[in-house]
Design a protein around this motif. Sequence first.
Motif, mmCIF file in Angstrom:
data_model
loop_
_atom_site.group_PDB
_atom_site.id
_atom_site.type_symbol
_atom_site.label_atom_id
_atom_site.label_comp_id
_atom_site.label_asym_id
_atom_site.label_seq_id
_atom_site.Cartn_x
_atom_site.Cartn_y
_atom_site.Cartn_z
ATOM 1 N N ALA A 1 0.833 -1.198 0.000
ATOM 2 C CA ALA A 1 0.000 0.000 0.000
ATOM 3 C C ALA A 1 0.874 1.257 0.000
ATOM 4 C CB ALA A 1 -0.912 -0.005 1.221
ATOM 5 N N PRO A 2 0.410 2.313 -0.667
ATOM 6 C CA PRO A 2 1.149 3.579 -0.642
ATOM 7 C C PRO A 2 1.265 4.111 0.787
ATOM 8 C CG PRO A 2 -0.527 3.589 -2.364
ATOM 9 C CD PRO A 2 -0.785 2.376 -1.532
ATOM 10 N N MET A 3 2.307 4.881 1.044
ATOM 11 C CA MET A 3 2.555 5.390 2.386
ATOM 12 C C MET A 3 2.867 6.876 2.309
ATOM 13 S SD MET A 3 5.425 4.185 5.188
ATOM 14 C CE MET A 3 6.778 4.915 4.271
ATOM 15 N N VAL A 4 2.182 7.670 3.158
ATOM 16 C CA VAL A 4 2.465 9.088 3.301
ATOM 17 C C VAL A 4 2.614 9.366 4.784
ATOM 18 C CG1 VAL A 4 1.690 11.450 2.884
ATOM 19 C CG2 VAL A 4 1.114 9.655 1.243
ATOM 20 N N VAL A 5 3.791 9.791 5.215
ATOM 21 C CA VAL A 5 4.066 10.033 6.637
ATOM 22 C C VAL A 5 4.873 11.309 6.780
ATOM 23 C CG1 VAL A 5 4.041 7.565 7.228
ATOM 24 C CG2 VAL A 5 6.194 8.661 6.564
ATOM 25 N N VAL A 6 4.908 11.809 8.026
ATOM 26 C CA VAL A 6 5.768 12.952 8.333
ATOM 27 C C VAL A 6 7.173 12.419 8.554
ATOM 28 C CG1 VAL A 6 6.204 14.881 9.889
ATOM 29 C CG2 VAL A 6 3.849 14.217 9.348
ATOM 30 N N GLY A 7 8.066 12.745 7.654
ATOM 31 C CA GLY A 7 9.409 12.183 7.719
ATOM 32 C C GLY A 7 10.411 13.026 8.468
ATOM 33 N N ASN A 8 10.196 14.358 8.472
ATOM 34 C CA ASN A 8 11.211 15.208 9.086
ATOM 35 C C ASN A 8 10.645 16.609 9.324
ATOM 36 O OD1 ASN A 8 13.965 15.941 9.870
ATOM 37 N ND2 ASN A 8 14.017 17.128 7.969
ATOM 38 N N LEU A 9 11.106 17.235 10.391
ATOM 39 C CA LEU A 9 10.789 18.628 10.659
ATOM 40 C C LEU A 9 12.025 19.441 10.284
ATOM 41 C CD1 LEU A 9 8.964 18.272 14.106
ATOM 42 C CD2 LEU A 9 7.953 18.426 11.822
ATOM 43 N N GLY A 10 12.000 19.982 9.090
ATOM 44 C CA GLY A 10 13.183 20.657 8.562
ATOM 45 C C GLY A 10 13.308 22.092 9.019
ATOM 46 N N ASP A 11 14.349 22.762 8.520
ATOM 47 C CA ASP A 11 14.579 24.155 8.889
ATOM 48 C C ASP A 11 13.502 25.079 8.346
ATOM 49 O OD1 ASP A 11 16.900 23.410 10.182
ATOM 50 O OD2 ASP A 11 18.175 23.787 8.420
ATOM 51 N N ASN A 12 12.999 24.738 7.150
ATOM 52 C CA ASN A 12 12.051 25.631 6.493
ATOM 53 C C ASN A 12 10.705 24.986 6.196
ATOM 54 O OD1 ASN A 12 14.060 27.887 5.950
ATOM 55 N ND2 ASN A 12 15.043 26.196 4.869
ATOM 56 N N SER A 13 10.572 23.678 6.449
ATOM 57 C CA SER A 13 9.341 22.999 6.059
ATOM 58 C C SER A 13 9.125 21.742 6.886
ATOM 59 C CB SER A 13 9.391 22.629 4.573
ATOM 60 O OG SER A 13 10.452 21.710 4.348
ATOM 61 N N VAL A 14 7.878 21.301 6.873
ATOM 62 C CA VAL A 14 7.539 19.976 7.384
ATOM 63 C C VAL A 14 7.636 19.019 6.197
ATOM 64 C CG1 VAL A 14 5.758 18.531 8.438
ATOM 65 C CG2 VAL A 14 6.000 20.930 9.136
ATOM 66 N N ASP A 15 8.549 18.058 6.275
ATOM 67 C CA ASP A 15 8.815 17.175 5.134
ATOM 68 C C ASP A 15 7.962 15.912 5.229
ATOM 69 O OD1 ASP A 15 10.730 18.956 4.189
ATOM 70 O OD2 ASP A 15 12.324 18.024 5.378
ATOM 71 N N LEU A 16 7.112 15.731 4.223
ATOM 72 C CA LEU A 16 6.278 14.526 4.132
ATOM 73 C C LEU A 16 6.983 13.513 3.229
ATOM 74 C CD1 LEU A 16 2.755 16.153 3.660
ATOM 75 C CD2 LEU A 16 3.912 15.534 5.789
ATOM 76 N N THR A 17 7.141 12.296 3.726
ATOM 77 C CA THR A 17 7.758 11.225 2.937
ATOM 78 C C THR A 17 6.669 10.405 2.263
ATOM 79 O OG1 THR A 17 9.679 11.091 4.410
ATOM 80 C CG2 THR A 17 9.228 9.178 3.028
ATOM 81 N N VAL A 18 6.770 10.257 0.950
ATOM 82 C CA VAL A 18 5.790 9.507 0.163
ATOM 83 C C VAL A 18 6.500 8.314 -0.461
ATOM 84 C CG1 VAL A 18 4.117 9.584 -1.708
ATOM 85 C CG2 VAL A 18 4.545 11.639 -0.325
ATOM 86 N N ARG A 19 5.915 7.120 -0.283
ATOM 87 C CA ARG A 19 6.476 5.906 -0.869
ATOM 88 C C ARG A 19 5.364 5.129 -1.560
ATOM 89 N NH1 ARG A 19 10.453 3.889 4.133
ATOM 90 N NH2 ARG A 19 12.041 5.531 3.827
ATOM 91 N N VAL A 20 5.555 4.889 -2.856
ATOM 92 C CA VAL A 20 4.579 4.111 -3.628
ATOM 93 C C VAL A 20 5.328 3.049 -4.419
ATOM 94 C CG1 VAL A 20 2.971 6.048 -3.777
ATOM 95 C CG2 VAL A 20 4.659 5.706 -5.584
#
Length: 275
Positions: free
Chosen positions: A213-232
């Motif tokens: 199944a595809p996965m979308v999660v919060v991968g990192n709290l960066g300096d300028n953004s909230v990074d969402l990790t997407v894996r399909v």
Amino acid sequence: MDSSLEQITEQGVGLLIYYGMSLLGAIVIFILGRMLAGWAQNTTKKFLERTGKIDQTICDFLSNCARYVILIFTFIMVLSQFGVETTSLIAIFGAAGLAIGLALQGTLSNVAAGVMLLIFRPFKVGDYVEAAGVAGTVKSITLFVTELATPDNVQILSPNASVWGATVKNYSHHSTRRVDFVVGIDYSDNIDKAMETLHAAINADARVLKDPAPMVVVGNLGDNSVDLTVRVWCNAGDYWGLKFDLTKAFKEKLDAAGISIPFPQRTVHLVKAEG
């Protein structure tokens, strides 16, 4: 006088018979050796081809080796018919073979590596691989070099010894591949809404596999953004097309949902010096 002539004649006839028999024996040995060499070549080739697991190139190589080995022994036996000392001849061949082997050790190592590549088949023609510091689509595998073509169609010839002695990444070996994305959103944006938007873009593309199944999660709290990790996951042949299309779809869907993709920025505070 007559007895001397008769004696010479008898000796000449004897020598003629002796060398004639030697010549006849040499011809018979040569013919039989040629026939045996051809039979060994064909039999070896058919046996290797019947296995169905050995590359055609190595089948031809090994069958030719069997033929030439028998021809060499045939040549030695033919010389022995004429009284040539074959023991010293074999020693000479051995010394010459050693000298040639030392002189061509780099080439022979490529041949040995080519045989190993053709037997164990870590990749095949048409696979996209990375090996010996280069990457490309495999065009051919010979006994000396492996030919690759880069995505922009540049030919690369890598010595087999370098390929066999290095780590090989075969991107075409498995039927499916995972595509990874990192999508940054602003800290002020709604994370759940952004994740739902990304899922909507994923579900709209039929090339995305349901399992895994595809996965979308919060991968990192960066300096300028909230990074969402997407894996399909997708079929290997759809990898690049899906990666390019989903990247575009993510940007369009997030813009339509009012979610911004921030760019690197710095806040500068100016402090006025007193006095």
